[in-house]
Design a protein around this motif. Sequence first.
Motif, PDB file in Angstrom:
ATOM      1  N   THR A 281      -1.271   5.695  10.068  1.00 27.45           N
ATOM      2  CA  THR A 281      -1.920   4.849   9.060  1.00 27.45           C
ATOM      3  C   THR A 281      -1.097   3.618   8.725  1.00 27.45           C
ATOM      4  O   THR A 281      -1.618   2.661   8.137  1.00 27.45           O
ATOM      5  N   THR A 282       0.204   3.622   9.092  1.00 25.78           N
ATOM      6  CA  THR A 282       1.062   2.503   8.708  1.00 25.78           C
ATOM      7  C   THR A 282       1.473   1.618   9.861  1.00 25.78           C
ATOM      8  O   THR A 282       2.016   0.537   9.635  1.00 25.78           O
ATOM      9  N   CYS A 283       1.246   2.053  11.112  1.00 30.56           N
ATOM     10  CA  CYS A 283       1.722   1.232  12.230  1.00 30.56           C
ATOM     11  C   CYS A 283       0.664   0.893  13.249  1.00 30.56           C
ATOM     12  O   CYS A 283       0.861  -0.001  14.072  1.00 30.56           O
ATOM     13  N   LEU A 284      -0.417   1.641  13.270  1.00 35.01           N
ATOM     14  CA  LEU A 284      -1.435   1.400  14.312  1.00 35.01           C
ATOM     15  C   LEU A 284      -2.757   0.970  13.687  1.00 35.01           C
ATOM     16  O   LEU A 284      -3.829   1.267  14.209  1.00 35.01           O
ATOM     17  N   ARG A 285      -2.667   0.314  12.610  1.00 35.45           N
ATOM     18  CA  ARG A 285      -3.891   0.004  11.896  1.00 35.45           C
ATOM     19  C   ARG A 285      -4.757  -0.978  12.654  1.00 35.45           C
ATOM     20  O   ARG A 285      -5.974  -0.963  12.529  1.00 35.45           O
ATOM     21  N   GLU A 286      -4.153  -1.814  13.475  1.00 34.19           N
ATOM     22  CA  GLU A 286      -4.992  -2.770  14.193  1.00 34.19           C
ATOM     23  C   GLU A 286      -5.782  -2.117  15.308  1.00 34.19           C
ATOM     24  O   GLU A 286      -6.721  -2.690  15.843  1.00 34.19           O
ATOM     25  N   HIS A 287      -5.369  -0.880  15.767  1.00 31.66           N
ATOM     26  CA  HIS A 287      -6.069  -0.185  16.845  1.00 31.66           C
ATOM     27  C   HIS A 287      -6.870   1.002  16.343  1.00 31.66           C
ATOM     28  O   HIS A 287      -7.491   1.711  17.132  1.00 31.66           O
ATOM     29  N   SER A 288      -6.828   1.309  15.093  1.00 32.17           N
ATOM     30  CA  SER A 288      -7.470   2.514  14.579  1.00 32.17           C
ATOM     31  C   SER A 288      -8.975   2.342  14.498  1.00 32.17           C
ATOM     32  O   SER A 288      -9.507   1.229  14.575  1.00 32.17           O
ATOM     33  N   CYS A 289      -9.619   3.487  14.337  1.00 31.07           N
ATOM     34  CA  CYS A 289     -11.078   3.493  14.239  1.00 31.07           C
ATOM     35  C   CYS A 289     -11.482   3.192  12.803  1.00 31.07           C
ATOM     36  O   CYS A 289     -11.073   3.906  11.865  1.00 31.07           O
ATOM     37  N   CYS A 290     -12.263   2.166  12.672  1.00 27.40           N
ATOM     38  CA  CYS A 290     -12.654   1.754  11.322  1.00 27.40           C
ATOM     39  C   CYS A 290     -13.554   2.777  10.667  1.00 27.40           C
ATOM     40  O   CYS A 290     -13.568   2.900   9.438  1.00 27.40           O
ATOM     41  N   PHE A 291     -14.330   3.547  11.532  1.00 28.10           N
ATOM     42  CA  PHE A 291     -15.228   4.519  10.938  1.00 28.10           C
ATOM     43  C   PHE A 291     -14.483   5.702  10.349  1.00 28.10           C
ATOM     44  O   PHE A 291     -14.985   6.398   9.477  1.00 28.10           O
TER      45      PHE A 291
ATOM     46  N   LEU B 223       9.898   6.082   7.759  1.00 31.98           N
ATOM     47  CA  LEU B 223       9.269   5.491   8.938  1.00 31.98           C
ATOM     48  C   LEU B 223       8.049   4.657   8.556  1.00 31.98           C
ATOM     49  O   LEU B 223       7.816   3.577   9.116  1.00 31.98           O
ATOM     50  N   SER B 224       7.277   5.167   7.604  1.00 27.86           N
ATOM     51  CA  SER B 224       6.088   4.436   7.193  1.00 27.86           C
ATOM     52  C   SER B 224       6.458   3.102   6.548  1.00 27.86           C
ATOM     53  O   SER B 224       5.841   2.061   6.817  1.00 27.86           O
ATOM     54  N   LEU B 225       7.480   3.120   5.718  1.00 33.36           N
ATOM     55  CA  LEU B 225       7.905   1.882   5.069  1.00 33.36           C
ATOM     56  C   LEU B 225       8.446   0.888   6.079  1.00 33.36           C
ATOM     57  O   LEU B 225       8.199  -0.322   5.964  1.00 33.36           O
ATOM     58  N   GLN B 226       9.167   1.386   7.047  1.00 32.66           N
ATOM     59  CA  GLN B 226       9.675   0.485   8.091  1.00 32.66           C
ATOM     60  C   GLN B 226       8.528  -0.132   8.877  1.00 32.66           C
ATOM     61  O   GLN B 226       8.539  -1.335   9.182  1.00 32.66           O
ATOM     62  N   ASN B 227       7.544   0.690   9.191  1.00 29.82           N
ATOM     63  CA  ASN B 227       6.388   0.167   9.920  1.00 29.82           C
ATOM     64  C   ASN B 227       5.660  -0.895   9.104  1.00 29.82           C
ATOM     65  O   ASN B 227       5.273  -1.944   9.626  1.00 29.82           O
ATOM     66  N   LEU B 228       5.493  -0.608   7.809  1.00 32.29           N
ATOM     67  CA  LEU B 228       4.779  -1.560   6.969  1.00 32.29           C
ATOM     68  C   LEU B 228       5.573  -2.845   6.793  1.00 32.29           C
ATOM     69  O   LEU B 228       4.987  -3.938   6.686  1.00 32.29           O
ATOM     70  N   SER B 229       6.875  -2.748   6.749  1.00 39.70           N
ATOM     71  CA  SER B 229       7.700  -3.953   6.609  1.00 39.70           C
ATOM     72  C   SER B 229       7.514  -4.875   7.810  1.00 39.70           C
ATOM     73  O   SER B 229       7.511  -6.103   7.661  1.00 39.70           O
ATOM     74  N   ARG B 230       7.358  -4.248   9.000  1.00 37.48           N
ATOM     75  CA  ARG B 230       7.169  -5.069  10.189  1.00 37.48           C
ATOM     76  C   ARG B 230       5.765  -5.675  10.246  1.00 37.48           C
ATOM     77  O   ARG B 230       5.580  -6.785  10.751  1.00 37.48           O
ATOM     78  N   LEU B 231       4.782  -4.951   9.716  1.00 37.58           N
ATOM     79  CA  LEU B 231       3.401  -5.384   9.843  1.00 37.58           C
ATOM     80  C   LEU B 231       2.884  -6.158   8.629  1.00 37.58           C
ATOM     81  O   LEU B 231       1.732  -6.588   8.623  1.00 37.58           O
TER      82      LEU B 231
ATOM     83  N   ALA C  47      -2.244   0.771   2.531  1.00 35.42           N
ATOM     84  CA  ALA C  47      -1.303   1.676   3.186  1.00 35.42           C
ATOM     85  C   ALA C  47      -0.103   1.960   2.290  1.00 35.42           C
ATOM     86  O   ALA C  47       0.368   3.100   2.186  1.00 35.42           O
ATOM     87  N   VAL C  48       0.411   0.924   1.640  1.00 35.20           N
ATOM     88  CA  VAL C  48       1.538   1.125   0.738  1.00 35.20           C
ATOM     89  C   VAL C  48       1.126   2.027  -0.421  1.00 35.20           C
ATOM     90  O   VAL C  48       1.893   2.900  -0.850  1.00 35.20           O
ATOM     91  N   SER C  49      -0.080   1.844  -0.899  1.00 29.81           N
ATOM     92  CA  SER C  49      -0.556   2.697  -1.986  1.00 29.81           C
ATOM     93  C   SER C  49      -0.636   4.146  -1.542  1.00 29.81           C
ATOM     94  O   SER C  49      -0.381   5.071  -2.341  1.00 29.81           O
ATOM     95  N   LEU C  50      -1.003   4.359  -0.276  1.00 29.57           N
ATOM     96  CA  LEU C  50      -1.074   5.725   0.234  1.00 29.57           C
ATOM     97  C   LEU C  50       0.310   6.374   0.220  1.00 29.57           C
ATOM     98  O   LEU C  50       0.476   7.522  -0.220  1.00 29.57           O
TER      99      LEU C  50
ATOM    100  N   PRO D  31      -9.545  -4.272  -5.452  1.00 31.68           N
ATOM    101  CA  PRO D  31      -9.233  -2.934  -5.986  1.00 31.68           C
ATOM    102  C   PRO D  31      -7.931  -2.381  -5.433  1.00 31.68           C
ATOM    103  O   PRO D  31      -7.245  -1.624  -6.135  1.00 31.68           O
ATOM    104  N   HIS D  32      -7.595  -2.733  -4.194  1.00 33.14           N
ATOM    105  CA  HIS D  32      -6.314  -2.255  -3.644  1.00 33.14           C
ATOM    106  C   HIS D  32      -5.149  -2.879  -4.396  1.00 33.14           C
ATOM    107  O   HIS D  32      -4.108  -2.234  -4.575  1.00 33.14           O
ATOM    108  N   LEU D  33      -5.310  -4.134  -4.818  1.00 36.06           N
ATOM    109  CA  LEU D  33      -4.254  -4.763  -5.606  1.00 36.06           C
ATOM    110  C   LEU D  33      -4.112  -4.060  -6.956  1.00 36.06           C
ATOM    111  O   LEU D  33      -2.981  -3.815  -7.412  1.00 36.06           O
ATOM    112  N   GLU D  34      -5.235  -3.750  -7.587  1.00 38.91           N
ATOM    113  CA  GLU D  34      -5.167  -3.034  -8.859  1.00 38.91           C
ATOM    114  C   GLU D  34      -4.482  -1.684  -8.692  1.00 38.91           C
ATOM    115  O   GLU D  34      -3.634  -1.285  -9.524  1.00 38.91           O
ATOM    116  N   GLU D  35      -4.815  -0.997  -7.599  1.00 38.67           N
ATOM    117  CA  GLU D  35      -4.214   0.312  -7.367  1.00 38.67           C
ATOM    118  C   GLU D  35      -2.714   0.187  -7.143  1.00 38.67           C
ATOM    119  O   GLU D  35      -1.917   0.962  -7.700  1.00 38.67           O
ATOM    120  N   LEU D  36      -2.328  -0.788  -6.349  1.00 42.97           N
ATOM    121  CA  LEU D  36      -0.913  -0.957  -6.048  1.00 42.97           C
ATOM    122  C   LEU D  36      -0.132  -1.347  -7.311  1.00 42.97           C
ATOM    123  O   LEU D  36       0.970  -0.839  -7.558  1.00 42.97           O
TER     124      LEU D  36
END
Length: 1614
Positions: free
Chosen positions: A225-235, A267-275, A287-290, A335-340
């Motif tokens: 969820t934090t590093c492959l978001r550009e290839h993931s299935c949107c559904f 690992l998730s934070l490192q991935n998000l920092s790069r992306l 993703a950060v909220s997750l 809403p994601h900004l409010e959540e974060l």
Amino acid sequence: MEAEDLSKAEDRNEDPGSKNEGQLAAVQPDVPHGGQSSSPTALWDMLERKFLEYQQLTHKSPIERQKSLLSLLPLFLKAWEHSVGIICFPSLQRLAEDVSDQLAQQLQKALVGKPAEQARLAAGQLLWWKGDVDQDGYLLLKSVYVLTGTDSETLGRVAESGLPALLLQCLYLFFVFPLDKDELLESDLQVQKMFVQMLLNICSDSQGLEGLLSGSELQSLLIATTCLREHSCCFWKEPTFCVLRAISKAQNLSIIQYLQATDCVRLSLQNLSRLTDTLPAPEVSEAVSLILGFVKDSYPVSSALFLEFENSEGYPLLLKVLLRYDGLTQSEVDPHLEELLGLVVWLTTCGRSELKVFDSITYPQLEGFKFHHEASGVTVKNLQAFQVLQNVFHKASDSVLCIQVLSVIRTMWAWNARNFFLLEWTLQPISQFVEIMPLKPAPVQEHFFQLLEALVFELHYVPHEILRKVQHLIKESPGPSCTLMALQSILSIAGGDPLFTDIFRDSGLLGLLLAQLRKQAKIMRKSGNKVSTPGVQDPERELTCVMLRIVVTLLKGSVRNAVVLKDHGMVPFIKIFLDDECYREASLSILEQLSAINAEEYMSIIVGALCSSTQGELQLKLDLLKSLLRILVTPKGRAAFRVSSGFNGLLSLLSDLEGSLQEPPLQAWGAVSPRQTLELVLYTLCAVSAALHWDPVNGYFFRRNGLFEKLAEDLCLLGCFGALEEEGNLLRSWVDTKARPFADLLGTAFSSSGSLPPRIQSCLQILGFLDSMASGTLHLRGDLKESLRTKQGPVVDVQKGETGSDPQRNFKQWPDLEERMDEGDAAIMHPGVVCIMVRLLPRLYHEDHPQLSEEIQCSLASHIQSLVKSEKNRQVMCEAGLLGTLMASCHRALVTSGSPLHSRLIRIFEKLASQAIEPDVLRQFLGLGIPSSLSATTKILDSSHTHRGNPGCSGSQTAQGLAEGPWPAAPDAGLHPGVTQAPQPLGESQDSTTALQTALSLISMTSPRNLQPQRAALAPSFVEFDMSVEGYGCLFIPTLSTVMGTSTEYSVSGGIGTGATRPFPPPGGLTFSCWFLISRHGAATEGHPLRFLTLVRHLARTEQPFVCFSVSLCPDDLSLVVSTEEKEFQPLDVMEPEDDSEPSAGCQLQVRCGQLLACGQWHHLAVVVTKEMKRHCTVSTCLDGQVIGSAKMLYIQALPGPFLSMDPSAFVDVYGYIATPRVWKQKSSLIWRLGPTYLFEEAISMETLEVINKLGPRYCGNFQAVHVQGEDLDSEATPFVAEERVSFGLHIASSSITSVADIRNAYNEVDSRLIAKEMNISSRDNAMPVFLLRNCAGHLSGSLRTIGAVAVGQLGVRVFHSSPAASSLDFIGGPAILLGLISLATDDHTMYAAVKVLHSVLTSNAMCDFLMQHICGYQIMAFLLRKKASLLNHRIFQLILSVAGTVELGFRSSAITNTGVFQHILCNFELWMNTADNLELSLFSHLLEILQSPREGPRNAEAAHQAQLIPKLIFLFNEPSLIPSKISTIIGILACQLRGHFSTQDLLRIGLFVVYTLKPSSVNERQICMDGALDPSLPAGSQTSGKTIWLRNQLLEMLLSVISSPQLHLSSEQ
């Protein structure tokens, strides 16, 4: 519960598998058809049988068992659906175990040994719906879905199969490897929902959760969820996040350990920092909220993940992610900004311990502020997390992001008020925000200053440092928008609490604003006043306007700030802002605040601006007047208004409006509408009313300078009023229809649907203003302006689409007269305004609308007549000179009897003249209608002529006045043929008509309205004390006496006279005498006594004065209380409880007299204190000449209070009060009046008191030369009281309006100081009118006396100078006028009216009797009656008897009180012998009756003897028409007179007449026939008639009876 059931039913209807029920029918096993087979119970029973059969297949191969199990699943699902989700299957756990194992095997088979993409495809083919082909995977999935939603035991069997890990692995494959198709089919969506719900159900069970953590699937999914978001299935993104959040919220320690062991957070934070820089901001924040969700959910269990988040550079990542929103264009918050942001705010509360800060509170603080040192509620513990928010606000420029940061900060304050202090005392976020605020967008600035206001209003904290920075921001003024918002915030804060007026002054903000305003004012003065363009915003103007409003707020209630403004020299610059309408309101408010320290300066500015304004500046004038009204509510403002020539300024405004209400208006007023003009007139009159309201100084100033007359002149020049009519104009035709009430006309004038002509409508509105002004309510109403606006036109209701025509609604816009006052008891506050209305009355006529004009005139006259219904209002209007105004302004209507106003004005005149009328005005009234050519009689009695009028409608009491005598109530009888009239020429007829009208009016004016016991008397002048308004009101008597020490300076004493100081207490006793009238008793519960006299003493150099003597009427039982007890003179609320106890023995006399007192009747009270040996005295109380109580008491002690001696240089000041002084203020319903009042320093005898009582309340002397009515005026009068014994005498007739300064100049400084102290004014005041009743004994010889008494009490004291028409007649001819009316009578009605007037005047006015005797008026009256004997009748005869006093209006016999009438008219038998109705018989019978009266007979006989009754009766015997019956009556009268009172001369006269009846010696009387002796044709005394013999015999018999009578009274006259 119903709502829950409903939601469950909806969930069942929307079950992910319910929509494939039709497809499942194709794979259903063979089920027997029948009615019972479709019932849920039958289906479950069938399933139970089949499942038992399945369990017995243990010997079968796995494939066969699998097929058998799959064949059961359609039946299971059908039974579940038919039973509405309720499973009734005993072997449910066994079935769950087998089905989950089977599904796990199928998934394991599909996934093992295949590449990821192929495995993803195989899993999808297994689980997805595939139509008619193999549905085993779908059936297994749905069955497990159903089973996982049952209970925890069943869910545990599913978890034991290893299915959770496989499902999580499938979820990973579905999320990471997207399908090629763009969207899922509906069947795919159903499978997805069941799949996800199944995972969510598993997450809710601890065993299932352990199954999810059995492999690395969770780690992979989370990292994915934090590093492959550009290839993931949107559904599958949302389902995946939903499952992960469910795992996070489980809060299981094993999850925390699993994540910590797998290093997922780092690992998730490192991935998000790069992306972060490549992915969209919402996706990154999601993703950060997750990840933060796992941290937050685990924190209550363990802080391991939180520490891992901190150690993995989580805060820089948060800052970086949040700043990604800075460049985005957002119309609304993501809403994601409010959540974060919510998670970041949560992070601020994470910490091991409370932050340690030093208490840095700066004082002063608001009253409700409390700083709690203990931690209560959620507090900030993580400054590093808060720095993320702080840095975001510093670096971001996006308004949405910044506003969200400010919002979460406010939320933190709402958690706990300590959070503000913890943050501000460490990181200073708000202080730093102020510095960067000019760089932020306008919405951010607005929200920040709202946050600042919340800090003050919600936390009740004053942030001094932050406010200083805001002040610096205002000073630097980086941008108009930011500065404006800062000023608006300061304005809101400053108005929140008065404390800020001091804070902002001490901080220098006030000086800063004043400097800026001075600069702006100079610019305006140089450039001129620029007209603002509507709709175009000018930042500079808005800034200036807000600065002015802040200054207004800072000045409210702060005199120090006003002084600062004045010291800055800002007044001239504030005046510059008045010219601009944008700044005017605030500028006026500033000037109003300055009036607290210098009201004169404010008034000079406002009045000067009013006078210098041009005709077109109407709005400026209105704004100035409204401001003026706000200041005129204070006494200081009203005084400054007068000093600053404010009245002249207001009247000049009206003068400038000359011709503005004409039709058409003058050219100068062409652009001004009548509505605007009337609005200006309204507020001008409001200002005048406010300046006069309850202000005696201004009221006296306004009257003394003739400003009411000036106001009337200015109103006349407005143009809506007509011109005065000349005397010579032709009479208008008038149809006397009933005019509409004045209230209805006003309602029409102020209604929006009124159809009145413009000029008449303007007149009526101005009259409405004046009417409210007269009652003192004009300036107190808040809806006056709305009443004017309705004049613009009809108001159309948009909802209804029609014009509002409800008359009741229209009347609400201007108060109905009945709403404003009860006309019967209406209080006239400003009687001069009523005089203005009378002046305008003749000017209401408009030739274009004659009928309407006359109706308005009559309606106004009727309204004024209703205003003077009450006695008080009549007296008030008399004092204001309304009668003179009527004569001057309405002369033509008074002269013209055909005028519709004539009868109404006559009624008003009569009502007022019965109270008080000046002799000159009465002379003018009696001279109305005198023709130019005068007859000889008119020249002699010119003052007796009156106006011509219609006999049917002249006097207000035409019928009533004529019906007072014993005659039929037929006022129009004079117009009928049966009335006795003498033939006369035309001129005499007109004179008689005039005489009748005058007589009728005089009857109304002079009829006694105050009936005293045994007599009718005119009401005296008086001082009225009304305790219902202020609760006090009195007459203060300064320096009754000054007891000097042996070495006291003489200058300490006040008073008047040249002798020594008057001793006190008087050595010979004292007598208090007064006349009083009780209008309304006070309630017994109010406890407010009627205080006749209170004497107070004060010893110099001591604090407490003492009451030493008092006379009062107790309200409890209406008992008269006389006290000589020494009591402290102090306020009621300070008096000790023992003051209400029983008085000291021998110091009080209490006499009940309630039955002797009558409301509305004048009584005479006398208290006689006779000094005896030592300190003893005898106190006697007399009421109306009768002793009602007496007792021995202790006399007044020598020194006040407890003092037994006094210092040689000291002195004792003695002063007094009549009525209630201010110190005893207590509201009550008591109203009473005081007439002549005396204090004698000796004990007056009872005989003298009886004479004083007979003199009545109108006596105004010092009892030095008293003539009682009926006594000889030429006899020498002896004094009743020695001159030196008269301490004071108070009469309203000897009074004047003066001032304290004049009293000091005319009398002495001591008294002026005492009076000023009592009136609470300066001892050098020369403006406050002081009503002074001068001591009428001041000129007498003797010791020093008081100067008199002054009225104290603005509203509780009223003075009335009584001068009714009956007494004013004495100054313009008196009896001559009344005799002239008799001489002009030509019919019996006029004769009766003329005699009625004489009766009324003689009954009530003793002076008229003296004047009648002086001019021989009774002889003249007898002469006139003899000439008009044909007009006399029984009614007139009875009236003359009432004048004589022998009959009281025909009810009973009485004593002779008027000897002149008795002697010269009743005993004038020649007058009565020639009357048409044989009145001599009634006269003889009446004489016989009064002489035979057992009680009054002797007195009447004595009076008859003095009137020479016997000689006059003897002379009657020579009358030829004297019939025997009359002779017998006359002889009876002679007998009664001789028995009652006679002299030897009377006997000699009778004897001579008897001798006269003797015949000559040549005539033998025995030969005379007595048959003709009673022939009426022969004279009674004829010697040739036998009648003389009969008469002689009658006289001799009478003499014999008299001589033999035991009751004989010989006169002293021989």
